[in-house]
Design a protein around this motif. Sequence first.
Motif, mmCIF file in Angstrom:
data_model
loop_
_atom_site.group_PDB
_atom_site.id
_atom_site.type_symbol
_atom_site.label_atom_id
_atom_site.label_comp_id
_atom_site.label_asym_id
_atom_site.label_seq_id
_atom_site.Cartn_x
_atom_site.Cartn_y
_atom_site.Cartn_z
ATOM 1 N N ALA A 79 -13.181 -8.196 4.354
ATOM 2 C CA ALA A 79 -12.076 -9.159 4.898
ATOM 3 C C ALA A 79 -10.593 -7.593 4.838
ATOM 4 O O ALA A 79 -10.703 -6.517 4.123
ATOM 5 N N MET A 80 -9.737 -8.368 5.645
ATOM 6 C CA MET A 80 -8.618 -7.452 5.911
ATOM 7 C C MET A 80 -7.493 -7.791 5.238
ATOM 8 O O MET A 80 -7.263 -9.126 4.034
ATOM 9 N N ALA A 81 -7.511 -6.719 4.343
ATOM 10 C CA ALA A 81 -6.418 -6.096 2.603
ATOM 11 C C ALA A 81 -4.787 -6.176 3.189
ATOM 12 O O ALA A 81 -4.884 -5.713 4.082
ATOM 13 N N THR A 82 -4.071 -7.373 3.504
ATOM 14 C CA THR A 82 -2.415 -8.290 3.881
ATOM 15 C C THR A 82 -0.851 -7.840 3.133
ATOM 16 O O THR A 82 -2.596 -8.425 1.559
ATOM 17 N N THR A 83 -0.283 -7.827 3.343
ATOM 18 C CA THR A 83 0.721 -8.840 1.998
ATOM 19 C C THR A 83 1.788 -9.120 3.604
ATOM 20 O O THR A 83 1.943 -8.630 4.771
ATOM 21 N N GLU A 84 3.376 -9.682 2.574
ATOM 22 C CA GLU A 84 3.736 -10.168 3.352
ATOM 23 C C GLU A 84 5.611 -9.198 1.910
ATOM 24 O O GLU A 84 6.264 -9.699 2.401
ATOM 25 N N ASP A 85 4.867 -8.221 1.300
ATOM 26 C CA ASP A 85 6.345 -7.862 0.443
ATOM 27 C C ASP A 85 6.398 -6.787 1.369
ATOM 28 O O ASP A 85 5.896 -5.852 1.892
ATOM 29 N N ALA A 96 9.782 -1.061 4.313
ATOM 30 C CA ALA A 96 8.985 -1.370 4.838
ATOM 31 C C ALA A 96 7.970 -2.124 4.759
ATOM 32 O O ALA A 96 7.876 -2.809 2.609
ATOM 33 N N LYS A 97 7.222 -3.635 5.191
ATOM 34 C CA LYS A 97 6.197 -4.359 4.895
ATOM 35 C C LYS A 97 4.826 -3.525 4.612
ATOM 36 O O LYS A 97 4.305 -3.321 5.880
#
Length: 477
Positions: A79-85, A96-97
Amino acid sequence: MAYTETTTTGYGTRVGNSFKSIGTGFILLIAATVLLWWNEGRAVKTAKMLEEAGSAWVEMPNPGKIDNNLDGELVCGTAMATTEDSLSDQQFGIGAKAIALRRKVEYYQWIEHSSEEKEDKLGGKEVTTTTYTYSKEWVSSPVESAQFKDPAYQKLNTVFTTVEEAEQWAENVSFGAYKLSESLIHSISSREAMNLAINEDLLTQFDKATKTAYERFYGVKQQQPAQPVQPAQPAPVLSDSAKAVADSLQAVNDSINKAMANAENKKDLEYVHQAGNVLYFGRVPGSPEVGDVRVTFEKVVPAKVTVMAVADGDSFKPFKAKNGKRFETLVMGKKTGDEIIEDAEDANSMWTWILRIVGILLVISAFKNIFGFLTTLLKVVPFLASIMGFGVGIVCTVLGIVYSLIIIAIAWLFYRPILSICLLAIGAFLIWVFAFKGKDKLKELAANATAKNAPQAAPAAPAAPAEPTVPTQNPEA
C-alpha cells in the motif's frame, strides 16, 4: 612537494613491543573465536526463523480496510505509506508535509593524507618514513589543521558557519487503514530533494555573518575568488588512493554545482546562495574556497511499500519465531511474501560468509601477533628476518584457517547436531572408501600395470628333427 617525517625505532624497543603484542594476540584470538561461534548460531537461528515465517505468512489483500481475521497473523501487503504530519526545520525556517526531513552539512577543508614506508637496518633498527600530502575536499565535519605535520599547512582551515546535521521523522504514517510502527517508518527510503524557500531576511542575516567570518580570515575581499591569500604553500602531491577520492568528490561537487546553476529558486547574495535544495555559504559555489559550507536538504515522500509483519489491531508488530528471533520488514515497491523471505535468506547467507571471513582474518592476525616476536628477534639480520617472516606468515595463515574451521565445525555440532553428525558420517565413509577400498583398488591397478608392463618370455626354440632310424640286420638271418 610532499612533507616527510622519519623516525627510528631501536632493536630493544621493537623486541619489547613484539612481546607486548602476544597479549594483544590472545585477546584478539578470544574475540575472533566468540565472533565465529556467535555468527554460526546467529545464522542458524535466523535461517530457522525465516523458514518458520516463510510457511506462516498470509496475504493481506486489502490494507485499506482493517481485517480482524488477520489479527495476530504474519501478513504481507502492499500500500502507499502516507502522512499528514508537517515537519519543520526551525533553524532555517522551512518545512514540508513529509515522512522525514534530512539536513546534510559539508565543509570545504584541507585534508591531510599519510603513507608509511618501513625499512629494516642491520642491527635491528627500523626506520619509518611517513609522507604527508594535502588536498582540499568536502568533508562532513571541520578539520583542525593546527595538528597538521607540515607547518606550511597548519592553521589554514576555517569555517564560515557551523551547522549541525539533523534528521526528523513523522510520528504518524499510514499504511492504508493501518499505522506503521517507528521501526517500519525508518525503513522508508523514498528520498528526494527539498526545494528551499528561506526567508530573505534570514538569508540576509546569514550573508552578513558569513561576510564577517570571511573577512576575519581572509582579510579584504579579493578580486579573484579562486584562491585565498596565504603563505606560499608547496603543491600537494597525492597518492593514487587520495587522487581517486579527490576525483570522486570533485565529480559529486560538479553535479551539485550543475544542479544549483539550473535551479529555479536561485537567490544569490554576496556570501550566501540558495538554489534547488542547497544552501551555500561562500563567495562562489562553482569555485569553493576553504571555509565554505554546503547544506543540502532532503525529504522522504509518500511511496508504495510492502510490509511483512504481524497484524496487531490497526498497527503491526514483529513476528516472533519459536526460537525467539523476531522479524518484520518494510521494502520499497511491491513484492510478494516469498520474494521477501528469499531476499532475507540471501542477506542472511551473505552476512554469514562476510562475518566468517572477518573472523578468519582476525584469527590469522591474532596468530601473527602471538608469533611475531620470532621474526623480530632476527631483525638484527634483515635477510634472515624476511625469511622467518615469510615462514611465520604461512604458518599463521594455515593455523588461522584450521583453527577457524575447527571452531565453525564445533559450533555446527552445537547448533546443528543432526546435520553435523550426518556430515561427519558422510566424511568418515568417504575416508573409509578412499583409505581402505581405495587402497585395494590401487593394489589391483598396480598389479594389472605390472603384468601389462612385464617383458614377454622368449619363445621356445624349435625341436631338432628326429634322425631317421636305420633298421639293423640280424646276423643270424
